[in-house]
Design an enzyme around this catalytic site. Structure first.
Site, PDB file in Angstrom:
ATOM      1  N   SER A 236       0.812  -1.217   0.000  1.00 24.25           N
ATOM      2  CA  SER A 236       0.000   0.000   0.000  1.00 24.25           C
ATOM      3  C   SER A 236       0.848   1.270   0.000  1.00 24.25           C
ATOM      4  O   SER A 236       1.911   1.330   0.629  1.00 24.25           O
ATOM      5  CB  SER A 236      -0.899  -0.007   1.236  1.00 24.25           C
ATOM      6  OG  SER A 236      -1.481   1.255   1.425  1.00 24.25           O
ATOM      7  N   SER A 237       0.312   2.295  -0.655  1.00 21.93           N
ATOM      8  CA  SER A 237       0.966   3.615  -0.640  1.00 21.93           C
ATOM      9  C   SER A 237       0.984   4.201   0.766  1.00 21.93           C
ATOM     10  O   SER A 237       1.757   5.126   1.035  1.00 21.93           O
ATOM     11  CB  SER A 237       0.231   4.572  -1.581  1.00 21.93           C
ATOM     12  OG  SER A 237      -1.106   4.741  -1.162  1.00 21.93           O
TER      13      SER A 237
ATOM     14  N   TYR B 147      -3.396   0.581   9.962  1.00 20.63           N
ATOM     15  CA  TYR B 147      -3.443  -0.067   8.638  1.00 20.63           C
ATOM     16  C   TYR B 147      -2.079   0.036   7.945  1.00 20.63           C
ATOM     17  O   TYR B 147      -1.561  -0.949   7.407  1.00 20.63           O
ATOM     18  CB  TYR B 147      -4.525   0.598   7.769  1.00 20.63           C
ATOM     19  CG  TYR B 147      -4.516   0.139   6.324  1.00 20.63           C
ATOM     20  CD1 TYR B 147      -4.991  -1.116   5.956  1.00 20.63           C
ATOM     21  CD2 TYR B 147      -4.019   0.975   5.307  1.00 20.63           C
ATOM     22  CE1 TYR B 147      -4.975  -1.540   4.629  1.00 20.63           C
ATOM     23  CE2 TYR B 147      -4.005   0.561   3.984  1.00 20.63           C
ATOM     24  CZ  TYR B 147      -4.481  -0.702   3.650  1.00 20.63           C
ATOM     25  OH  TYR B 147      -4.464  -1.110   2.331  1.00 20.63           O
TER      26      TYR B 147
ATOM     27  N   LYS C 187       0.571  -2.975   6.577  1.00 21.08           N
ATOM     28  CA  LYS C 187       1.037  -3.122   5.195  1.00 21.08           C
ATOM     29  C   LYS C 187       2.563  -3.046   5.123  1.00 21.08           C
ATOM     30  O   LYS C 187       3.186  -3.702   4.288  1.00 21.08           O
ATOM     31  CB  LYS C 187       0.379  -2.059   4.310  1.00 21.08           C
ATOM     32  CG  LYS C 187      -1.090  -2.335   4.065  1.00 21.08           C
ATOM     33  CD  LYS C 187      -1.248  -3.543   3.135  1.00 21.08           C
ATOM     34  CE  LYS C 187      -2.633  -4.073   3.018  1.00 21.08           C
ATOM     35  NZ  LYS C 187      -2.775  -5.175   2.062  1.00 21.08           N
TER      36      LYS C 187
ATOM     37  N   ASN D 222      -4.566   4.355  -4.227  1.00 23.20           N
ATOM     38  CA  ASN D 222      -5.988   4.694  -4.462  1.00 23.20           C
ATOM     39  C   ASN D 222      -6.573   4.107  -5.747  1.00 23.20           C
ATOM     40  O   ASN D 222      -6.787   4.821  -6.721  1.00 23.20           O
ATOM     41  CB  ASN D 222      -6.192   6.209  -4.460  1.00 23.20           C
ATOM     42  CG  ASN D 222      -5.927   6.789  -3.093  1.00 23.20           C
ATOM     43  OD1 ASN D 222      -4.770   6.976  -2.710  1.00 23.20           O
ATOM     44  ND2 ASN D 222      -6.982   7.010  -2.332  1.00 23.20           N
TER      45      ASN D 222
ATOM     46  N   ASN E 193     -13.703  15.587   2.960  1.00 20.22           N
ATOM     47  CA  ASN E 193     -13.003  15.801   4.232  1.00 20.22           C
ATOM     48  C   ASN E 193     -11.886  16.816   3.994  1.00 20.22           C
ATOM     49  O   ASN E 193     -10.972  16.551   3.231  1.00 20.22           O
ATOM     50  CB  ASN E 193     -12.381  14.502   4.745  1.00 20.22           C
ATOM     51  CG  ASN E 193     -13.417  13.424   4.964  1.00 20.22           C
ATOM     52  OD1 ASN E 193     -14.450  13.661   5.592  1.00 20.22           O
ATOM     53  ND2 ASN E 193     -13.160  12.236   4.434  1.00 20.22           N
TER      54      ASN E 193
ATOM     55  N   ASP F 120      -4.922  10.678   7.417  1.00 23.00           N
ATOM     56  CA  ASP F 120      -4.844  10.971   5.979  1.00 23.00           C
ATOM     57  C   ASP F 120      -3.565  11.752   5.673  1.00 23.00           C
ATOM     58  O   ASP F 120      -3.262  12.734   6.346  1.00 23.00           O
ATOM     59  CB  ASP F 120      -6.032  11.855   5.550  1.00 23.00           C
ATOM     60  CG  ASP F 120      -7.197  11.034   5.040  1.00 23.00           C
ATOM     61  OD1 ASP F 120      -7.026   9.821   4.853  1.00 23.00           O
ATOM     62  OD2 ASP F 120      -8.270  11.635   4.831  1.00 23.00           O
TER      63      ASP F 120
END
Ligand SMILES: NC(=O)c1ccc[n+]([C@@H]2O[C@H](COP(=O)([O-])OP(=O)(O)OC[C@H]3O[C@@H](n4cnc5c(N)ncnc54)[C@H](O)[C@@H]3O)[C@@H](O)[C@H]2O)c1
Length: 332
Positions: free
Chosen positions: A131-132, A155, A159, A184, A216, A293
């Protein structure tokens, strides 16, 4: 794919974990269409039977309902398998913040089970969804594989641990692996429902119901949105690559351009507006930023181009047009 690569795929038995999910079911469909023998494993935690409906009729497809947290299920699924495309995991940063224990059990414990079962079955290559999010708090752009920051969520930790285990299984047990750091991903069959739905399918469904989606933050955050077909290409190249230097590496799996949330919603309104002109006038709402985020994300895909021969075919615009068409035709 050239003829030789097609032949490799047609002669192989390939296990896809997370087969009922968005990416897994798309991989199953592509490989079945190519002529591979495919085994799918899933426990329907977030995946759906509807994603498998066409596949279940195909004699070259076998489905095992099972859980990667159960080593016996993993052993059973790996029997006679040449390549593993490991997609099963609990996605979503907010889900992992709400329940880090279950995310860790599935994403780390389940991942380790799959590595052990793959090693024991003598699979040729273990290819997995990384994952990025592993870039964490690194602000450098574009993201290059060798420069990561500290993870910003449970998370992201899971990863990153996957990558460490994969690297170690090469050193310790000589199992060849390739990690694909997805950025994404979007496209057909991505789930629009539920608290942890990804932004594109969620917004598409809201627009189709004439609701105002909530962004958001102020919409300036950007992402390297990656169409599913580019991700499929990376998985297939990881199976067929005969470049020894390509193995036991991680690769950014992206298009290599970034789009802000405001730009994304304008494109969605434009493309959906072609089906229903009222959508073009829907106003967006703005909420608070989400924990975990990262502000911006943009991949360098140079490593994948150089070592795997990656040549992404869909940019954000062409991918979004395909995705919007699919949602309109299937879920309106
Ligand atoms: N979609 C993205 O943008 C993105 C980005 C980075 C990484 N990834 C990774 O890609 C992979 C696939 O993601 P997706 O978007 O298709 O998500 P998804 O939720 O649609 O698919 C995941 C699948 O794994 C299955 N699963 C979950 N727990 C399981 C368990 N214990 N045993 C067996 N199956 C289980 C689910 O039922 C689901 O079908 C995941 O590993 C995810 O972390 C996705």
């Amino acid at each position: 794919m050239n003829t030789n690569q097609q032949e490799i795929l047609q002669a192989s038995k390939i296990l896809i974990t997370g087969a009922a999910g968005f990416i897994g079911s798309n991989l199953c469909e592509t490989l079945i269409n190519i002529g591979s023998t495919v085994v799918g494993l899933d426990n329907f935690a977030t995946g759906h039977k509807r994603n498998l409906s066409k596949l279940l009729e195909n004699p070259k497809f076998t489905f095992i309902e099972g859980d990667i947290r159960n080593i016996d299920d993993c052993h059973k699924a790996c029997e006679g398998v040449d390549f593993v495309l490991h997609q099963a995991a609990l996605g979503s940063v907010p889900r992992s913040i709400n329940d880090p224990i279950t995310s860790n059990d599935v994403n780390v414990g389940g991942f380790l089970n799959m590595l052990v079962a793959s090693r024991d079955a003598g699979v040729k290559r273990f290819i997995y969804a990384a994952s990025s999010s592993t870039y964490g708090d690194s602000i450098a752009l574009p993201k290059v594989e060798e420069k990561i920051g500290k993870p910003l969520s449970p998370y992201a930790i899971t990863k990153y641990v996957n990558e460490l285990y994969a690297d170690n299984f090469k050193k310790t047990y000589d199992l060849d692996t390739i990690g694909l750091r997805y950025f994404n991903v979007f496209g057909r069959k991505q789930d629009p429902d539920g608290a942890y739905a990804a932004v594109i399918p969620k917004f598409v469904m809201q627009f189709m119901k004439h609701e105002s989606p909530v962004i958001n933050g102020d919409g300036s955050f950007s992402r390297d949105f990656t169409y599913i077909d580019n991700v499929i290409q990376m998985n297939l190249l990881s199976i067929v690559s005969d470049n020894p230097e390509a193995l036991n590496n991680v690769y950014n799996t992206a298009f290599g351009e970034r789009t802000t949330l405001n730009e994304l919603t304008s494109l969605l309104k434009e493309y959906l507006g072609e089906y229903d002109s009222a959508i073009a006038d829907i106003e967006m709402k703005y909420g608070s930023e989400r924990k975990g985020d990262v502000p911006h994300s943009l991949a360098s895909v140079d490593k994948a181009k150089a070592l795997l021969g990656y040549a992404p075919k869909f940019d954000i615009k062409s991918g979004l047009k395909e995705a919007v068409k699919w949602y309109w035709e299937n879920l309106k």
